[in-house]
Design a protein around this motif. Structure first.
Motif, PDB file in Angstrom:
ATOM      1  N   GLY A 236      41.956 -27.510   1.744  1.00 32.39           N
ATOM      2  CA  GLY A 236      42.933 -26.706   0.866  1.00 32.39           C
ATOM      3  C   GLY A 236      44.117 -27.457   0.354  1.00 32.39           C
ATOM      4  O   GLY A 236      44.208 -27.317  -0.887  1.00 32.39           O
ATOM      5  N   SER A 237      44.822 -28.357   1.042  1.00 30.54           N
ATOM      6  CA  SER A 237      45.999 -29.022   0.619  1.00 30.54           C
ATOM      7  C   SER A 237      45.469 -29.756  -0.643  1.00 30.54           C
ATOM      8  O   SER A 237      46.153 -30.309  -1.622  1.00 30.54           O
ATOM      9  N   PHE A 238      44.457 -30.528  -0.365  1.00 24.58           N
ATOM     10  CA  PHE A 238      43.854 -31.653  -1.428  1.00 24.58           C
ATOM     11  C   PHE A 238      43.493 -30.724  -2.572  1.00 24.58           C
ATOM     12  O   PHE A 238      43.933 -31.229  -3.561  1.00 24.58           O
ATOM     13  N   VAL A 239      42.856 -29.655  -2.442  1.00 21.83           N
ATOM     14  CA  VAL A 239      42.350 -28.898  -3.876  1.00 21.83           C
ATOM     15  C   VAL A 239      43.764 -28.299  -4.280  1.00 21.83           C
ATOM     16  O   VAL A 239      43.906 -28.511  -5.655  1.00 21.83           O
ATOM     17  N   GLY A 240      44.953 -28.063  -3.331  1.00 19.60           N
ATOM     18  CA  GLY A 240      45.902 -27.693  -4.025  1.00 19.60           C
ATOM     19  C   GLY A 240      46.640 -28.653  -5.041  1.00 19.60           C
ATOM     20  O   GLY A 240      47.380 -28.398  -5.976  1.00 19.60           O
ATOM     21  N   VAL A 241      46.877 -29.691  -4.332  1.00 21.06           N
ATOM     22  CA  VAL A 241      47.674 -30.734  -4.974  1.00 21.06           C
ATOM     23  C   VAL A 241      46.949 -31.179  -6.400  1.00 21.06           C
ATOM     24  O   VAL A 241      47.334 -31.579  -7.256  1.00 21.06           O
ATOM     25  N   ALA A 242      45.528 -31.398  -6.146  1.00 22.93           N
ATOM     26  CA  ALA A 242      44.835 -31.831  -7.332  1.00 22.93           C
ATOM     27  C   ALA A 242      44.802 -30.947  -8.445  1.00 22.93           C
ATOM     28  O   ALA A 242      45.084 -31.280  -9.605  1.00 22.93           O
ATOM     29  N   ALA A 243      44.760 -29.631  -8.220  1.00 22.48           N
ATOM     30  CA  ALA A 243      45.049 -28.482  -9.130  1.00 22.48           C
ATOM     31  C   ALA A 243      46.395 -28.390  -9.952  1.00 22.48           C
ATOM     32  O   ALA A 243      46.332 -28.439 -11.175  1.00 22.48           O
ATOM     33  N   ALA A 244      47.269 -28.583  -8.934  1.00 21.18           N
ATOM     34  CA  ALA A 244      48.617 -28.639  -9.339  1.00 21.18           C
ATOM     35  C   ALA A 244      49.056 -29.677 -10.118  1.00 21.18           C
ATOM     36  O   ALA A 244      49.764 -29.768 -11.194  1.00 21.18           O
ATOM     37  N   GLY A 245      48.602 -31.086  -9.912  1.00 19.58           N
ATOM     38  CA  GLY A 245      48.577 -32.073 -10.583  1.00 19.58           C
ATOM     39  C   GLY A 245      48.234 -31.921 -12.178  1.00 19.58           C
ATOM     40  O   GLY A 245      48.742 -32.627 -13.001  1.00 19.58           O
ATOM     41  N   ARG A 246      47.318 -31.284 -12.352  1.00 20.19           N
ATOM     42  CA  ARG A 246      46.693 -30.935 -13.707  1.00 20.19           C
ATOM     43  C   ARG A 246      47.406 -30.149 -14.478  1.00 20.19           C
ATOM     44  O   ARG A 246      47.443 -30.005 -15.486  1.00 20.19           O
TER      45      ARG A 246
END
Length: 395
Positions: free
Chosen positions: A251-261
Motif C-alpha cells: 500500500g505504501s509503495f502504491v501511495g508514494v507512486a501515485a502521489a509522486g505523479r
C-alpha cells in the motif's frame, strides 16, 4: 529519472528496513532483553529522535562536503551501529545504537533529499521524492517482512546483521554512481547557512512541516504496534505479522507512486481527497481490528493513504524550502521524524492506558488534527504559479 537517483533509493531501502523493521520485532526484543513491549516500542522513537537531531546538524556540518563523501560517511556509521546492536546484551546500549544509527540516517537522508532535487528539473521535486522514498516503501514490502521472518527463524539479532550487510552494495552503488553531475541552476555560490535557517520563519514552510509531522505521527503510532494488534486483538498466529507488514508495504509503495505523479501539479487535490479518507480508515481500523479480513484489508488501504498524504506533504516542504538548497532536505527529514518520534511514544502510552487499539486511536486523533489544520491552509502550502506546477519560490 537519472540512475544516481535509483542508487540513492537502494541505500534508503537499507535504512528504511532498519527504521521500520521493529514493527515486526518489538515482542521478540522485549522478551530477549527483559523489557515491556511498550518500552521496546520506544526504540522507534529513539530512532526518530536521532533523525530529528541529526538531520539539521549533519546537513549543516556537511553542507560544503562533496555529496558522495557525505553519503558514504553516513552509510558507514549506520552500518557500524547495526553491528554493535547485533552484539549487545543490554537494552540501554541497543537504545543508544538506534539513536546513533538514526543520526547517520538523518545525515544521509538530508543530503540525499537535497541531492535528489538537484538531479532533476525544478518542477519535478515530487517525482524525485517518490523515487527516493520508493526505497522506504520497498523496505516495508520486502525488507521488513523478510526481517520479521528472519527474526522469527534466527532471532532478532540476525535482522540487525542483515541490515549491516545490505549497506555494502548500497555503498558500492553510491561510490560508483553519485558524482558531481547534479543540476545546478547557477554558478553563483549558494546562500549562507544563516540565510537558509531564516527560511524557517516562512509560514508556508512551517505549516507544511507541521502537517507532515502530524500525519507521519499517526502512521507510526499505529504501524509500530501492528504486530500486537495482529496477534492479540485479531487473534491471528505470529506468522500473519509478516503478511500484514507486506500488505502495508504494498500500500505504501502504491501511495508514494501515485502521489509522486500527482503532487507536483495537483497537490491540493491529493491532500483534500486522501486526508479525510485516511482519517476514516483509522476509525474503521479501530472498530474492525478484531476481525481478520477487515483488518488486513484496512492495513493495505491505510498504507496507500498514509504514504500518499505524507509524501505529498513532504514534497510541499521541499518546495517551500527552495530557498534553502542544502538545508531543505534536513527540514523535510525533521518533519518526517518529529511525527515518527512522537507517534510511537504517544502510542506506547495509549497501549498501556487504553489497551491494544490505543495506538490506532492515537493515529486517528493526530490525522484529525492535521485535517482540521490543512483545510484552511491548502492555498498556503500549495500555491500555484502561472504555469500550474506549484513550483513557486518560498517566501
Amino acid at each position: 529519472m537519472p540512475l544516481a537517483l535509483y542508487l540513492l533509493a537502494l541505500a534508503v531501502f537499507a535504512m528504511g528496513t532498519s527504521e521500520f523493521m521493529l514493527a515486526g520485532l518489538v515482542p521478540d526484543i522485549a522478551a530477549g532483553l527483559d523489557v515491556s513491549v511498550g518500552t521496546a516500542g520506544l526504540l522507534t522513537s529513539a530512532f526518530a529522535v536521532g533523525m530529528i537531531l541529526g538531520a539539521p546538524v549533519m546537513a549543516a556540518f556537511a553542507r560544503r562536503w562533496p555529496a558522495r563523501a557525505a553519503l558514504l560517511g553516513c552509510l558507514a556509521l549506520f552500518a557500524a551501529c547495526h553491528v554493535v546492536a547485533a552484539l549487545t546484551p543490554t537494552f540501554s546500549v541497543l537504545f543508544a545504537t538506534r539513536v546513533m544509527a538514526a543520526v547517520a540516517n538523518a545525515g544521509f537522508l538530508a543530503v540525499a533529499l537535497s541531492t535528489a532535487t538537484r538531479l532533476v528539473a525544478p518542477d519535478r521535486k515530487g517525482r524525485a521524492l517518490a523515487v527516493l522514498l520508493s526505497g522506504t516503501t520497498l523496505a516495508t514490502v520486502a525488507g521488513v517482512p523478510a526481517g520479521a521472518l528472519l527474526g522469527t527463524a534466527l532471532g532478532w539479532r540476525a535482522t540487525f546483521w542483515a541490515v549491516a550487510l545490505l549497506c555494502v552494495p548500497a555503498a558500492f552503488g553510491i561510490a560508483n554512481g553519485v558524482r558531481s553531475g547534479t543540476r545546478e541552476t547557477s554558478s553563483v555560490p549558494g546562500p549562507s547557512l544563516t540565510a537558509e535557517l531564516a527560511q524557517l520563519r516562512a509560514p508556508r514552510l512551517l505549516v507544511a512541516m507541521s502537517l507532515g509531522a502530524l500525519v507521519n505521527g499517526g502512521t507510526f503510532a499505529a504501524f509500530t504496534f501492528l504486530a500486537p494488534i495482529v496477534t492479540d486483538t485479531a487473534g491471528l498466529a505470529e506468522v500473519w505479522v509478516p503478511l500484514a507488514l507486506v500488505l502495508f508495504g504494498i500500500g505504501s509503495f502504491v501511495g508514494v507512486a501515485a502521489a509522486g505523479r500527482l503532487s507536483d501539479r495537483h497537490p491540493q487535490l491529493v491532500i483534500a481527497v486522501a486526508s479525510p479518507a485516511l482519517l476514516l480508515g483509522w476509525l474503521a481500523l479501530g472498530l474492525l481490528a478484531d476481525r481478520a479480513v477487515p483488518l488486513l484489508v484496512l492495513v493495505l488501504v491505510q498504507g496507500v493513504l498514509a504514504f500518499a498524504v505524507g509524501s505529498s506533504l513532504i514534497a510541499r516542504v521541499l518546495y517551500a524550502a527552495s530557498g534553502a538548497p542544502t538545508m531543505g532536505g534536513a527540514y523535510a527529514t525533521v518533519a518526517l521524524n518529529v511525527g515518527a518520534a512522537a507517534g510511537p511514544a504517544i502510542g506506547a502510552f495509549a497501549l498501556a492506558e487504553v489497551g491494544g487499539l490505543g495506538p490506532v486511536w492515537v493515529a486517528a486523533v493526530l490525522t484529525g488534527v492535521a485535517l482540521v489544520l490543512a483545510v484552511p491552509s491548502l492555498r498556503l502550502i500549495s500555491p500555484r504559479d502561472r504555469h500550474g506546477d506549484g513550483a513557486v519560490p518560498a517566501p
